[in-house]
Design an enzyme around this catalytic site. Structure first.
Site, PDB file in Angstrom:
ATOM      1  N   ASP A  59       0.826  -1.219   0.000  1.00 29.86           N
ATOM      2  CA  ASP A  59       0.000   0.000   0.000  1.00 29.86           C
ATOM      3  C   ASP A  59       0.859   1.268   0.000  1.00 29.86           C
ATOM      4  O   ASP A  59       1.819   1.372   0.764  1.00 29.86           O
ATOM      5  CB  ASP A  59      -0.882   0.053   1.259  1.00 29.86           C
ATOM      6  CG  ASP A  59      -1.882  -1.089   1.350  1.00 29.86           C
ATOM      7  OD1 ASP A  59      -1.574  -2.195   0.883  1.00 29.86           O
ATOM      8  OD2 ASP A  59      -2.968  -0.848   1.908  1.00 29.86           O
ATOM      9  N   HIS A  61      -1.030   4.580  -0.468  1.00 26.56           N
ATOM     10  CA  HIS A  61      -2.017   5.504   0.134  1.00 26.56           C
ATOM     11  C   HIS A  61      -1.567   6.969   0.098  1.00 26.56           C
ATOM     12  O   HIS A  61      -1.573   7.666   1.132  1.00 26.56           O
ATOM     13  CB  HIS A  61      -2.333   5.080   1.575  1.00 26.56           C
ATOM     14  CG  HIS A  61      -3.290   3.924   1.640  1.00 26.56           C
ATOM     15  ND1 HIS A  61      -4.517   3.934   1.029  1.00 26.56           N
ATOM     16  CD2 HIS A  61      -3.193   2.711   2.234  1.00 26.56           C
ATOM     17  CE1 HIS A  61      -5.135   2.792   1.249  1.00 26.56           C
ATOM     18  NE2 HIS A  61      -4.351   2.019   1.962  1.00 26.56           N
ATOM     19  N   ASP A  87      -3.897  -0.162  -3.632  1.00 30.41           N
ATOM     20  CA  ASP A  87      -4.096   0.878  -2.614  1.00 30.41           C
ATOM     21  C   ASP A  87      -3.083   2.011  -2.785  1.00 30.41           C
ATOM     22  O   ASP A  87      -2.314   2.346  -1.868  1.00 30.41           O
ATOM     23  CB  ASP A  87      -4.068   0.304  -1.192  1.00 30.41           C
ATOM     24  CG  ASP A  87      -5.400  -0.343  -0.816  1.00 30.41           C
ATOM     25  OD1 ASP A  87      -6.206  -0.616  -1.735  1.00 30.41           O
ATOM     26  OD2 ASP A  87      -5.652  -0.555   0.385  1.00 30.41           O
ATOM     27  N   ASN A 119      -8.395  -2.836  -2.489  1.00 30.09           N
ATOM     28  CA  ASN A 119      -9.768  -2.435  -2.165  1.00 30.09           C
ATOM     29  C   ASN A 119      -9.989  -0.935  -2.312  1.00 30.09           C
ATOM     30  O   ASN A 119     -11.125  -0.479  -2.378  1.00 30.09           O
ATOM     31  CB  ASN A 119     -10.157  -2.919  -0.758  1.00 30.09           C
ATOM     32  CG  ASN A 119      -9.264  -2.355   0.318  1.00 30.09           C
ATOM     33  OD1 ASN A 119      -8.045  -2.386   0.201  1.00 30.09           O
ATOM     34  ND2 ASN A 119      -9.855  -1.826   1.376  1.00 30.09           N
ATOM     35  N   HIS A 120      -8.895  -0.151  -2.399  1.00 33.84           N
ATOM     36  CA  HIS A 120      -9.050   1.293  -2.636  1.00 33.84           C
ATOM     37  C   HIS A 120      -9.006   1.667  -4.117  1.00 33.84           C
ATOM     38  O   HIS A 120      -9.092   2.845  -4.443  1.00 33.84           O
ATOM     39  CB  HIS A 120      -8.008   2.083  -1.845  1.00 33.84           C
ATOM     40  CG  HIS A 120      -8.352   2.171  -0.390  1.00 33.84           C
ATOM     41  ND1 HIS A 120      -9.030   3.243   0.158  1.00 33.84           N
ATOM     42  CD2 HIS A 120      -8.158   1.297   0.630  1.00 33.84           C
ATOM     43  CE1 HIS A 120      -9.212   3.041   1.451  1.00 33.84           C
ATOM     44  NE2 HIS A 120      -8.685   1.861   1.765  1.00 33.84           N
ATOM     45  N   HIS A 169      -3.570  -8.344  -3.111  1.00 32.82           N
ATOM     46  CA  HIS A 169      -3.686  -7.249  -2.149  1.00 32.82           C
ATOM     47  C   HIS A 169      -4.088  -7.707  -0.743  1.00 32.82           C
ATOM     48  O   HIS A 169      -3.471  -7.312   0.250  1.00 32.82           O
ATOM     49  CB  HIS A 169      -4.677  -6.193  -2.636  1.00 32.82           C
ATOM     50  CG  HIS A 169      -4.795  -5.046  -1.677  1.00 32.82           C
ATOM     51  ND1 HIS A 169      -3.802  -4.101  -1.533  1.00 32.82           N
ATOM     52  CD2 HIS A 169      -5.752  -4.713  -0.768  1.00 32.82           C
ATOM     53  CE1 HIS A 169      -4.151  -3.241  -0.588  1.00 32.82           C
ATOM     54  NE2 HIS A 169      -5.323  -3.581  -0.106  1.00 32.82           N
ATOM     55  N   HIS A 249      -2.233  -4.540   2.514  1.00 37.00           N
ATOM     56  CA  HIS A 249      -3.573  -4.288   3.064  1.00 37.00           C
ATOM     57  C   HIS A 249      -3.612  -3.980   4.554  1.00 37.00           C
ATOM     58  O   HIS A 249      -4.575  -3.408   5.045  1.00 37.00           O
ATOM     59  CB  HIS A 249      -4.442  -5.518   2.747  1.00 37.00           C
ATOM     60  CG  HIS A 249      -5.926  -5.356   2.930  1.00 37.00           C
ATOM     61  ND1 HIS A 249      -6.621  -4.227   2.564  1.00 37.00           N
ATOM     62  CD2 HIS A 249      -6.868  -6.229   3.410  1.00 37.00           C
ATOM     63  CE1 HIS A 249      -7.913  -4.409   2.816  1.00 37.00           C
ATOM     64  NE2 HIS A 249      -8.083  -5.601   3.329  1.00 37.00           N
TER      65      HIS A 249
END
Ligand SMILES: [Mn+2]
Length: 302
Positions: A59, A61, A87, A119-120, A169, A249
């Protein structure tokens, strides 16, 4: 076609990205989408030379500082391929920059850089955690976000290196057959099997491992999302003839974390992550695959 020098200049000077017009952003999104949609939903890589390395990144982010540190390492060490586990946006302060840099890298190196869906990489998460609002505020039009969604829609879900190492992920799904169903399948063919893979794909981007758990259990993350224990993990791996799983994740204060007798490695590549309730002081981590083994690394940021 977008000019390669222009893309390269965005990677080298990411501060240019926030000044780009929507037309430029849109061109990058569309060109990246055209590449992703030709890829299989399950990527498969075979390396005959044992010295060749694969870098796996967790990730991001919106953490541009962590991403740039990782790109420096990649530039220096020149892995054969790099796989981002998704992500890329939400929560951080440089989300558009992170997404555009990774897509620019993909366009410039379509056979070296890969991005899996997290999931993002979904509208629901972006609406809840900030990227959608940031994007719409910047470009003054909700409709324009469709170009981002078109990219998300065609991203692959998992990768297998040398038949042995699975990268994704979140985690393994309850559907033990999912990899067989996805094999050779491109996004354009997904409709024919969609009902039989939908739940498994959702769990691939959402599930989490849990120590000392037997079987699957409900997750705090939401309905249809599961924790999985070592027994079902071992079943899944054995049934698919796999040795290791690398996933992301989850942020752990120590950086990477091993599960299940060192067969599942969890990495997270956004340092000092601004989580739901507090900011963590975690190091960014990533994984190297070499000679069919996996080596986790925590980065000291410069
Ligand atoms: Mn995630």
């Amino acid at each position: 076609m977008i000019d390669n020098n222009f893309l390269q200049s965005l990677i080298e000077k990411p501060q240019k990205i926030s000044n780009l017009k929507f037309e430029d952003i849109s061109k990058i999104l569309k060109e990246a989408k055209d590449i992703f949609k030709e890829e299989s939903l399950l990527l498969e890589f075979q390396f005959l030379d044992n010295n060749e390395e694969v870098y796996v990144i967790g990730d991001i982010h919106g953490n541009l500082h962590s991403l740039l540190n990782i790109l420096e390492i990649i530039k220096k060490n020149k892995p054969k391929i790099t796989i981002f586990l998704g992500d890329i946006v939400d929560r951080g302060i440089r989300q558009l920059e992170c997404l555009i840099i990774i897509l620019a890298l993909k366009i410039l190196n379509p056979n070296k850089v890969f991005l899996l869906k997290g999931n993002h990489e979904t509208l629901e998460m972006n609406q809840y955690y900030g990227f959608f609002q940031e994007f719409v505020q910047k470009f003054n039009d909700q409709e324009k976000f469709k170009d981002v969604l078109d990219v998300y829609y065609v991203l692959p879900f998992c990768a297998i290196v040398n038949d042995k190492i699975l990268c994704l992920h979140g985690g393994i799904p309850e559907d033990i057959e999912i990899l067989k169903k996805l094999k050779g399948l491109k996004h354009e063919n997904i409709n024919s099997v969609f009902k039989s893979v939908a739940e498994g794909l959702y769990q691939i981007i959402w599930n989490d491992p849990k120590d000392k758990l037997m079987g699957f259990a409900e997750s705090f993350r939401g309905p249809e999302i599961k924790f999985f224990g070592e027994d079902v993990f071992n079943n899944f791996m054995k049934s698919n003839n796999l040795k290791y799983l690398i996933r992301a994740h989850e942020c752990f204060p120590e950086g990477y974390r091993w599960f299940f007798n060192n067969r599942l490695l969890s990495i997270f590549s956004s340092a000092n992550y601004r989580g739901f309730t507090h900011t963590s002081s975690n190091p960014a981590s990533y994984a190297i695959i070499r000679d069919d083994k996996i080596f986790p690394i925590n980065i000291k940021l410069s």
